[in-house]
Design a protein around this motif. Structure first.
Motif, short mmCIF file in Angstrom:
data_model
loop_
_atom_site.label_atom_id
_atom_site.label_comp_id
_atom_site.label_asym_id
_atom_site.label_seq_id
_atom_site.Cartn_x
_atom_site.Cartn_y
_atom_site.Cartn_z
N THR A 30 -7.77 -0.57 14.78
CA THR A 30 -7.86 0.20 14.26
C THR A 30 -6.16 0.91 13.63
N HIS A 31 -4.91 0.58 14.37
CA HIS A 31 -4.23 0.93 14.72
C HIS A 31 -3.29 0.02 13.57
N PHE A 32 -2.26 0.38 12.60
CA PHE A 32 -1.66 0.95 11.41
C PHE A 32 -0.45 1.20 11.95
N LEU A 33 0.61 0.20 11.67
CA LEU A 33 1.99 0.42 11.90
C LEU A 33 2.84 0.76 10.38
N PRO A 34 2.93 2.47 9.55
CA PRO A 34 3.48 2.50 8.33
C PRO A 34 5.23 2.07 8.36
N MET A 35 5.28 1.00 6.81
CA MET A 35 6.58 0.65 7.45
C MET A 35 7.84 1.85 6.01
N LEU A 36 8.75 2.34 5.71
CA LEU A 36 8.55 2.69 4.93
C LEU A 36 8.96 1.91 4.10
N PRO A 37 9.36 1.22 2.20
CA PRO A 37 9.80 0.72 1.71
C PRO A 37 10.78 0.94 1.55
N MET A 64 0.67 -1.03 0.10
CA MET A 64 -0.02 -0.13 0.18
C MET A 64 1.12 1.13 -0.13
N GLU A 65 0.47 2.21 -0.43
CA GLU A 65 0.94 3.93 -0.58
C GLU A 65 0.32 4.42 -0.03
N ILE A 66 0.93 5.28 1.25
CA ILE A 66 -0.38 6.54 1.47
C ILE A 66 0.51 8.16 0.96
N ARG A 67 -0.26 7.95 0.18
CA ARG A 67 -0.12 9.68 -0.45
C ARG A 67 -0.54 11.16 0.41
N SER A 68 0.00 12.09 0.64
CA SER A 68 -0.35 13.44 0.86
C SER A 68 -1.00 13.97 0.00
N VAL A 69 -2.32 13.95 0.74
CA VAL A 69 -3.42 15.06 0.21
C VAL A 69 -3.22 16.81 0.47
N SER A 70 -3.54 17.28 1.66
CA SER A 70 -3.29 18.57 2.09
C SER A 70 -2.56 17.82 3.70
#
Length: 97
Positions: free
Chosen positions: A89-96, A1-7
């Motif tokens: 509901t808790h997620f841990l983002p990981m760097l590619p 999954m890729e998370i992109r900032s919109v604002s």
């Protein structure tokens, strides 16, 4: 999954493999959308424990936020069934890598 900032504080979540955007319906159901639209916007919040939560920016249920949530088997839960403090509901983002 890729998370992109919109604002500021708002993100869009996109699958790298399928190209679909994560979206939430008015009923709190998660689905994949081919096109980016307002249902694909989520408020990202970094919790005290270091995990992130994602709530629909567009939809609410009885005035309460609806969160992206997964059950113990990894299946999506309806947005109004989960609360911000619940571990599902808790997620841990990981760097590619």
């Amino acid at each position: 999954m890729e998370i992109r900032s919109v604002s500021v504080g708002v993100v869009a979540i996109k699958s790298v493999s399928t190209g679909l955007y994560l979206a939430m319906s008015k009923k709190g159901t998660l689905f994949g959308s081919v096109r980016y639209n307002p249902s694909c916007k989520f408020k990202e919040r970094i919790e005290e424990n270091g995990y992130n939560t994602y709530a629909s920016l567009r939809w609410k249920h009885r005035g309460r936020q609806m969160f992206v949530s997964l059950n113990g088997r990894g299946k999506p839960r309806r947005g109004h069934k989960a609360r911000r403090r619940h571990p599902s509901t808790h997620f841990l983002p990981m760097l590619p890598t």
